[in-house]
Motif scaffolding. Structure first.
Motif, mmCIF file in Angstrom:
data_model
loop_
_atom_site.group_PDB
_atom_site.id
_atom_site.type_symbol
_atom_site.label_atom_id
_atom_site.label_comp_id
_atom_site.label_asym_id
_atom_site.label_seq_id
_atom_site.Cartn_x
_atom_site.Cartn_y
_atom_site.Cartn_z
ATOM 1 N N ILE A 161 31.249 27.142 37.714
ATOM 2 C CA ILE A 161 32.677 27.051 37.399
ATOM 3 C C ILE A 161 33.066 28.339 36.688
ATOM 4 C CG2 ILE A 161 34.461 25.858 36.070
ATOM 5 C CD1 ILE A 161 32.798 23.305 36.280
ATOM 6 N N VAL A 162 34.107 28.991 37.191
ATOM 7 C CA VAL A 162 34.605 30.218 36.574
ATOM 8 C C VAL A 162 36.074 30.006 36.212
ATOM 9 C CG1 VAL A 162 35.022 32.697 36.868
ATOM 10 C CG2 VAL A 162 33.026 31.628 37.955
ATOM 11 N N LEU A 163 36.375 30.110 34.922
ATOM 12 C CA LEU A 163 37.744 29.940 34.431
ATOM 13 C C LEU A 163 38.219 31.252 33.818
ATOM 14 C CD1 LEU A 163 37.431 26.499 32.586
ATOM 15 C CD2 LEU A 163 37.814 26.933 34.996
ATOM 16 N N THR A 164 39.411 31.677 34.179
ATOM 17 C CA THR A 164 39.907 32.954 33.682
ATOM 18 C C THR A 164 41.412 32.914 33.494
ATOM 19 O OG1 THR A 164 39.879 35.347 34.088
ATOM 20 C CG2 THR A 164 40.190 33.936 36.012
ATOM 21 N N ARG A 165 41.896 33.779 32.647
ATOM 22 C CA ARG A 165 43.346 33.962 32.488
ATOM 23 C C ARG A 165 43.593 35.359 31.950
ATOM 24 N NH1 ARG A 165 45.462 30.382 27.410
ATOM 25 N NH2 ARG A 165 47.043 29.888 28.948
ATOM 26 N N PRO A 166 44.765 35.932 32.220
ATOM 27 C CA PRO A 166 45.060 37.271 31.705
ATOM 28 C C PRO A 166 45.313 37.226 30.208
ATOM 29 C CG PRO A 166 46.965 36.379 32.865
ATOM 30 C CD PRO A 166 45.860 35.402 33.058
ATOM 31 N N ALA A 167 44.801 38.220 29.474
ATOM 32 C CA ALA A 167 45.019 38.291 28.027
ATOM 33 C C ALA A 167 46.255 39.140 27.767
ATOM 34 C CB ALA A 167 43.806 38.893 27.339
ATOM 35 N N VAL A 168 47.415 38.550 28.079
ATOM 36 C CA VAL A 168 48.677 39.265 27.907
ATOM 37 C C VAL A 168 49.154 39.090 26.475
ATOM 38 C CG1 VAL A 168 51.116 39.310 28.556
ATOM 39 C CG2 VAL A 168 49.363 39.128 30.308
ATOM 40 N N GLU A 169 49.595 40.180 25.866
ATOM 41 C CA GLU A 169 50.048 40.130 24.490
ATOM 42 C C GLU A 169 51.488 39.627 24.446
ATOM 43 O OE1 GLU A 169 49.162 43.786 22.405
ATOM 44 O OE2 GLU A 169 47.654 44.271 23.892
ATOM 45 N N LEU A 219 40.624 37.885 32.654
ATOM 46 C CA LEU A 219 40.725 38.281 34.053
ATOM 47 C C LEU A 219 40.090 39.647 34.317
ATOM 48 C CD1 LEU A 219 41.821 37.703 36.879
ATOM 49 C CD2 LEU A 219 44.020 38.649 36.147
ATOM 50 N N ALA A 220 40.154 40.544 33.347
ATOM 51 C CA ALA A 220 39.598 41.889 33.542
ATOM 52 C C ALA A 220 38.103 41.851 33.852
ATOM 53 C CB ALA A 220 39.844 42.737 32.286
ATOM 54 N N TYR A 221 37.414 40.790 33.407
ATOM 55 C CA TYR A 221 35.970 40.664 33.633
ATOM 56 C C TYR A 221 35.633 40.314 35.091
ATOM 57 C CZ TYR A 221 35.045 40.586 28.551
ATOM 58 O OH TYR A 221 34.945 40.903 27.226
ATOM 59 N N MET A 222 36.647 39.999 35.893
ATOM 60 C CA MET A 222 36.408 39.592 37.283
ATOM 61 C C MET A 222 36.271 40.784 38.229
ATOM 62 S SD MET A 222 36.300 36.312 37.135
ATOM 63 C CE MET A 222 35.727 36.358 35.435
ATOM 64 N N ARG A 223 36.701 41.945 37.797
ATOM 65 C CA ARG A 223 36.747 43.108 38.688
ATOM 66 C C ARG A 223 35.352 43.459 39.220
ATOM 67 N NH1 ARG A 223 40.750 46.436 39.605
ATOM 68 N NH2 ARG A 223 41.919 45.665 37.800
ATOM 69 N N GLY A 224 35.298 43.777 40.516
ATOM 70 C CA GLY A 224 34.056 44.244 41.119
ATOM 71 C C GLY A 224 33.068 43.160 41.475
ATOM 72 N N GLU A 236 47.615 30.624 33.755
ATOM 73 C CA GLU A 236 48.691 31.514 33.287
ATOM 74 C C GLU A 236 48.868 32.697 34.236
ATOM 75 O OE1 GLU A 236 50.719 30.872 30.849
ATOM 76 O OE2 GLU A 236 49.695 29.161 29.946
ATOM 77 N N ALA A 237 48.847 32.399 35.526
ATOM 78 C CA ALA A 237 48.855 33.463 36.539
ATOM 79 C C ALA A 237 50.184 34.208 36.596
ATOM 80 C CB ALA A 237 48.532 32.877 37.913
ATOM 81 N N GLN A 238 51.248 33.647 36.008
ATOM 82 C CA GLN A 238 52.529 34.359 36.003
ATOM 83 C C GLN A 238 52.430 35.671 35.222
ATOM 84 O OE1 GLN A 238 51.990 31.602 34.267
ATOM 85 N NE2 GLN A 238 52.709 31.895 32.174
ATOM 86 N N ASN A 239 51.401 35.783 34.362
ATOM 87 C CA ASN A 239 51.239 36.988 33.546
ATOM 88 C C ASN A 239 50.265 37.996 34.146
ATOM 89 O OD1 ASN A 239 53.090 36.216 31.575
ATOM 90 N ND2 ASN A 239 51.552 35.031 30.461
ATOM 91 N N THR A 240 49.905 37.800 35.407
ATOM 92 C CA THR A 240 49.135 38.832 36.115
ATOM 93 C C THR A 240 50.107 39.828 36.744
ATOM 94 O OG1 THR A 240 49.138 37.593 38.205
ATOM 95 C CG2 THR A 240 47.274 37.229 36.708
#
Length: 325
Positions: A161-169, A219-224, A236-240
């Motif tokens: 299970i992988v859970l992620t969200r953008p860390a938007v300030e 979310l940044a940890y998902m790259r690559g 919270e995908a609206q903040n991507t």
């Protein structure tokens, strides 16, 4: 108009207590909504008032009785939702919600959809590889997605299970928060932790994290990466940004499932930045295996005032659009 009375015979007396609620709170809600009087005597419930009001109140009570008969505790939210469904003529589908158990929490409590919208959302996740769930706060978008992920993990349909969200300030600066990077982003991930703790318990959760079976990360940890055999949730995908959303979607590997949740009315991106969620909803229409589901304020399962707040903001937004035109 002459007062009309309708009687409902009850097979089991304990159902009356369940339907009436603590200190008769459920019945007071129904009486206030329809302007009727509801009383119980022995194994009978009597509803009196104007014919149309009695008819509607009776339909609500009969459906609440069917739900109570399945052992489901009745809350104010159940009663209000049933009244909404009676207004639409859809109340017959409400008791069936008790049949759909998504997952069992660590305390043995079944997680079930509480509205028809939530039930359709869960069915969409089961049927599709990617599901985009969009709607206001309190509709269970994230919680149900995590429940579906845990159910798939327990059934060994996925191995991770992988859970992620953008860390938007959102008006705050990460740089001023104490701790290392993980500690700085943990507050943004707290809703995901809370849902997992509820489903698995803190000890079991920690055990799976140490094994690498569960990952909660920005979310940044998902790259690559390519995520095979995984149930992946983007919250919270609206903040991507558009670029972040494309990056996330292309992480999908074999035998994996994705759920993307967000609320397009609560975008915290800097002015001028396009929301990746809005872009994805526009670009990914009509692609087989990708579903989009929209919740409404009727699917809100928090305090009733949350529904009223959402409606008030929607009216204000419509008024503002009218002025701009």
């Amino acid at each position: 108009m002459n007062e009309f009375e309708q009687k409902i015979n009850i097979e089991r007396i304990e159902q009356i207590a369940a339907v009436f609620g603590n200190l008769d709170s459920n019945m007071r809600l129904i009486e206030k909504q329809y302007g009727v009087q509801v009383t119980s005597r022995d194994s009978e419930i009597r509803i009196s008032g104007e014919p149309e009001s009695v008819y509607r109140a009776t339909r609500v009570i009969e459906n609440l009785l069917k739900t109570a008969a399945k052992g489901e505790p009745l809350t104010e939210q159940h009663v209000r939702y049933c009244m909404d469904m009676v207004a639409e003529g859809s109340e017959e589908a409400v008791p069936a919600l008790s049949n759909d158990c998504v997952c069992i929490t660590s305390k043995g409590k079944p997680v079930r959809p509480k509205t028809l919208g939530q039930k359709q959302y869960c069915e969409s996740i089961r049927r599709n590889t990617i599901t985009v769930g969009v709607g206001p706060a309190g509709t269970g978008k994230t919680y149900l997605a995590v429940a579906m992920a845990v159910a798939a993990f327990r059934a060994e349909e996925v191995s991770r299970i992988v859970l992620t969200r953008p860390a938007v300030e959102a008006g705050e600066s990460l740089g001023f928060l104490p701790g290392d990077l993980q500690q700085k982003v943990d507050p943004y991930l707290r809703p995901l932790y809370d849902a997992l703790f509820d489903m698995l318990g803190a000890e079991t959760y920690q055990k799976y994290v140490e094994r690498g079976s569960i990952e909660v990360a920005p979310l940044a940890y998902m790259r690559g990466r390519t995520l095979d055999d995984s149930f992946i949730i983007l919250d919270e995908a609206q903040n991507t940004t558009a670029e972040q959303m494309k990056m996330f979607l292309t992480r999908l590997g074999f035998n994996s499932k994705m759920v993307i949740t967000g609320d397009v009315t609560q975008i915290d991106l800097p002015r001028g930045k396009r929301s990746g969620l809005r872009d994805a909803m526009r670009l990914l229409k009509n692609i087989e295996g990708i579903a989009q589901f929209r919740f409404t304020e009727k699917d809100v399962v928090r305090h009733r005032l949350v529904q009223d707040i959402i409606r008030a903001y929607e009216r204000a937004a419509q008024t503002e659009k009218g002025r701009e035109r």
